[in-house]
Design an enzyme around this catalytic site. Sequence first.
Site, short mmCIF file in Angstrom:
data_model
loop_
_atom_site.label_atom_id
_atom_site.label_comp_id
_atom_site.label_asym_id
_atom_site.label_seq_id
_atom_site.Cartn_x
_atom_site.Cartn_y
_atom_site.Cartn_z
N GLY A 68 0.84 -1.18 0.00
CA GLY A 68 0.00 0.00 0.00
C GLY A 68 0.87 1.23 0.00
O GLY A 68 2.02 1.20 0.45
N GLN A 73 2.85 10.00 1.34
CA GLN A 73 4.14 9.33 1.42
C GLN A 73 5.08 9.69 0.27
O GLN A 73 6.27 9.38 0.32
CB GLN A 73 3.97 7.81 1.49
CG GLN A 73 3.34 7.33 2.79
CD GLN A 73 3.24 5.83 2.83
OE1 GLN A 73 2.26 5.25 2.34
NE2 GLN A 73 4.24 5.18 3.38
N CYS A 126 6.15 0.08 7.80
CA CYS A 126 5.73 1.21 6.98
C CYS A 126 6.90 1.67 6.11
O CYS A 126 8.03 1.78 6.59
CB CYS A 126 5.25 2.36 7.87
SG CYS A 126 4.74 3.84 6.95
N LEU A 127 6.62 1.97 4.86
CA LEU A 127 7.67 2.43 3.95
C LEU A 127 8.24 3.78 4.37
O LEU A 127 9.37 4.11 4.01
CB LEU A 127 7.12 2.53 2.52
CG LEU A 127 6.63 1.21 1.91
CD1 LEU A 127 6.04 1.45 0.53
CD2 LEU A 127 7.76 0.20 1.85
N HIS A 168 -4.28 1.08 7.59
CA HIS A 168 -2.95 1.69 7.58
C HIS A 168 -2.90 2.84 6.59
O HIS A 168 -2.43 3.95 6.92
CB HIS A 168 -1.92 0.62 7.24
CG HIS A 168 -0.49 1.10 7.22
ND1 HIS A 168 0.45 0.66 8.12
CD2 HIS A 168 0.16 1.99 6.41
CE1 HIS A 168 1.61 1.24 7.87
NE2 HIS A 168 1.46 2.04 6.83
N GLU A 169 -3.38 2.61 5.36
CA GLU A 169 -3.28 3.65 4.33
C GLU A 169 -4.24 4.81 4.60
O GLU A 169 -3.89 5.97 4.38
CB GLU A 169 -3.54 3.05 2.95
CG GLU A 169 -2.57 1.95 2.55
CD GLU A 169 -1.10 2.36 2.70
OE1 GLU A 169 -0.78 3.55 2.52
OE2 GLU A 169 -0.28 1.46 3.02
N HIS A 172 -2.76 7.12 7.11
CA HIS A 172 -1.79 8.05 6.52
C HIS A 172 -2.48 9.34 6.06
O HIS A 172 -1.94 10.44 6.21
CB HIS A 172 -1.10 7.41 5.31
CG HIS A 172 0.16 6.68 5.64
ND1 HIS A 172 1.23 7.27 6.28
CD2 HIS A 172 0.53 5.39 5.38
CE1 HIS A 172 2.20 6.38 6.41
NE2 HIS A 172 1.80 5.23 5.89
#
Length: 214
Positions: A68, A73, A126-127, A168-169, A172
């Site tokens: 995702g 991000q 997480c990226l 999660h997304e 963000h």
Amino acid sequence: MSSPSPRTPLADRIEELLAPGGPLPIVAAGDPVLRAGAVRYDGQLDPALLARFVEALRVTMHAAPGVGLAAPQVGVGLRIAVIEDPAPVPEEVRAARGRVPQPFRVLVNPAYEPVGSTPAAFFEGCLSVPGYQAVVTRHAEVRLTGEDEHGRPLDEVFGGWPARIVQHETDHLDGLLYLDRAELRSLSANQAVLERWAQPTPAAAAQALNFELP
């Protein structure tokens, strides 16, 4: 004289972001864009630019790799995210975590609410927080509403690992990182997770690191 369109600066910024081609740079924790909360997408980009931006998010997610990616991000404060998960995991992991394949999806202006009260706690990364993972308790099942990239309404129930991904997304887009919801005693370097806590559930980690699971 007509006033400049308020849409122009954002469109120009995204054009500059896309110009080099290939994966986009991923913003790391500490950048204010990850904490500001994204603005509702309301046609700020023309359809062609939106399609190019969505494709760039997809390329970047694959290259990372991740399952995702949200627009903040990559430094863009719009309520847009993409998800995709081929779920290449052993059967015991699939069964314990409810990790099933998810096709590529675009989430525009998503919001979620719990379905029932069952919690699910697993290691999550997480990226934008590279190198670490921590156990996060989330809703086991959620109802996600919003639209897709074509403006078609989205109203769908997600369970298991797909529910974790969309939470999660969407977080963000609200200026939240997974660490805001994590059991911080579980925070572990990726290598430690791989070597010690790769079990389908975090039960062994909870016992060894002295934290409680729901």
